[in-house]
Design an enzyme around this catalytic site. Structure first.
Site, mmCIF file in Angstrom:
data_model
loop_
_atom_site.group_PDB
_atom_site.id
_atom_site.type_symbol
_atom_site.label_atom_id
_atom_site.label_comp_id
_atom_site.label_asym_id
_atom_site.label_seq_id
_atom_site.Cartn_x
_atom_site.Cartn_y
_atom_site.Cartn_z
ATOM 1 N N ASP A 89 -10.402 2.684 -3.180
ATOM 2 C CA ASP A 89 -10.655 1.371 -2.417
ATOM 3 C C ASP A 89 -12.354 1.264 -2.844
ATOM 4 O OD1 ASP A 89 -8.342 1.376 -1.189
ATOM 5 O OD2 ASP A 89 -9.337 1.392 0.856
ATOM 6 N N ASP A 94 0.862 -1.104 0.099
ATOM 7 C CA ASP A 94 0.183 0.062 0.048
ATOM 8 C C ASP A 94 0.741 1.211 -0.104
ATOM 9 O OD1 ASP A 94 -2.334 1.470 -0.001
ATOM 10 O OD2 ASP A 94 -3.364 0.228 1.636
#
Length: 383
Positions: free
Chosen positions: A190, A129
């Site tokens: 997301d 990430d």
């Protein structure tokens, strides 16, 4: 293809209050068992990936990452060994920043040591990430991290998140370099557990398709994020849409749902053999949105078999309507570039039924589509 903790289970760490949902050794082992018992592994879902919140908040005295001692009492190597014993592959999460998105230790300053340890543990996949990065060149950092992964000598799928962070800050991504360094990459936000989130991602991919689709192919994929089928936010028809469009996009199919409680009708979508066969088509060509009319979208993907430059096609006819009945929609095959002069046989991938006759470029195809639903077809060239 696989399963990931994040969308469904997030950063649930209170195992007293939520014993069946907390990020833990027990959740991973239970899911590994169910992936085998319910046929997911056999269908092709082979990666079991843990996302954020598996760590202690501090490194060890030696500077190493440590799995939370309460929630992972046997340590991560033992858990990975168990997952492998089931015939599955194991994926892990870290962050190219000072800390992970949920505040656990990040990779920066420890890249080579951490990656070497992961390889020694036996991981098969890593999602990296991009929260809390304090610097000016994400891409160079991710490229260096990829080199450390290669130096371990272990085959590890490398999932990169930095294009999504670039996009959020209007920073251009060099997709050619990206495709040479990462196996898959997040382009956008997301996914959340809602139809609005799914359609937002669909719109993003359609808007960007003329640029990003060309960089997808075997070994390097655009990633629109997890499948949320079987959770709370999608109806049955909307779930069929997500499965169809993610297949058209040649996207990773990473489930994020509770396999212990998923209802049978949603499981049938995820295990549909016809669709998985199309998803796994060896050409690996990312599909496109090619036509819109009356709030109906047509998405197509070139697949095998093909002859010269004439391909077979997966065709998803998707309704964005909400007017309360199955909407009749008629389409000329030539309008969506199905031009093979010998024609096509057409199969409905959800009903497993063959449409009668042969369809030619001048033929019209008429279907009825449920509100926020899809008709998903494979048009196979006649040879």
């Amino acid at each position: 293809m696989g399963w990931m903790t994040w969308e469904r289970f997030r950063c649930t760490i209170d195992c007293t209050k939520y014993p069946n949902e907390c990020i833990s050794d027990a959740l991973v082992r239970r899911t590994a068992d169910l992936m085998v018992e319910k046929g997911y592994l056999q269908a092709g879902y082979q990666y079991l990936i843990i996302d954020d919140c598996w760590l202690e908040y501090r490194r060890s005295e030696e500077g190493n990452l440590v799995a939370d001692r309460t929630r992972f009492p046997y340590g991560m190597p033992k858990l990975i060994e168990y997952v492998h014993s089931k015939g599955l592959k194991f994926g892990i999460y870290e962050n190219y920043g000072n800390k992970t998105c949920e505040g656990y230790p990040g990779l920066i300053g420890h890249e080579k040591v951490d990656v070497t340890m992961f390889a020694e543990w036996g991981i098969d996949y890593i999602k990296v990430d991009g929260c809390y990065y304090d610097g000016y060149n994400y891409a160079k950092g991710y490229e260096a991290l990829g080199q450390y992964l290669n130096q371990t000598g272990r085959p590890i799928v490398y999932s990169c998140s930095y294009p999504a962070y670039h996009d959020a800050s209007s920073i251009p991504t060099n997709y050619q370099v990206l495709s040479e360094n990462c196996n898959l990459w997040r382009n956008y936000d997301d996914i959340q557990d809602s139809w609005g989130s799914v359609t937002d991602i669909m719109d993003y991919y359609a808007l960007k398709q003329d640029y990003i689709a060309q960089y997808a192919g075997p070994g390097h994929w655009n990633d629109p994020d997890m499948l949320i089928i079987g959770n709370f936010g999608l109806s049955y028809d909307q779930s069929k849409v997500q499965m169809a469009i993610w297949t058209i996009l040649a996207a990773p199919l990473l489930l994020s749902t509770d396999l212990a409680t998923i209802r049978s009708e949603f499981q049938e979508i995820l295990l549909n053999k016809n669709i998985i066969e199309v998803h796994q088509d060896p050409l690996g060509i990312q599909g496109l949105r090619v036509y819109r009319k009356d709030k109906v979208e047509v998405w197509t993907r070139k697949v095998t078999p093909y002859q010269n430059q004439d391909y077979s096609y997966a065709v998803a006819i998707c309704s964005r309507r909400d007017d309360g009945f199955p909407y009749p929609f008629t389409l000329d095959l030539k309008r969506i570039s199905l031009l093979h002069t010998k024609g096509y046989t057409i199969k409905d991938l959800y009903t497993n039924e063959n449409l009668p006759g042969v369809f030619y470029p001048d033929s019209q195809l008429t279907v009825r589509i449920n509100p926020s639903g899809v008709v998903f077809l494979k048009a196979t060239i006649v040879q």
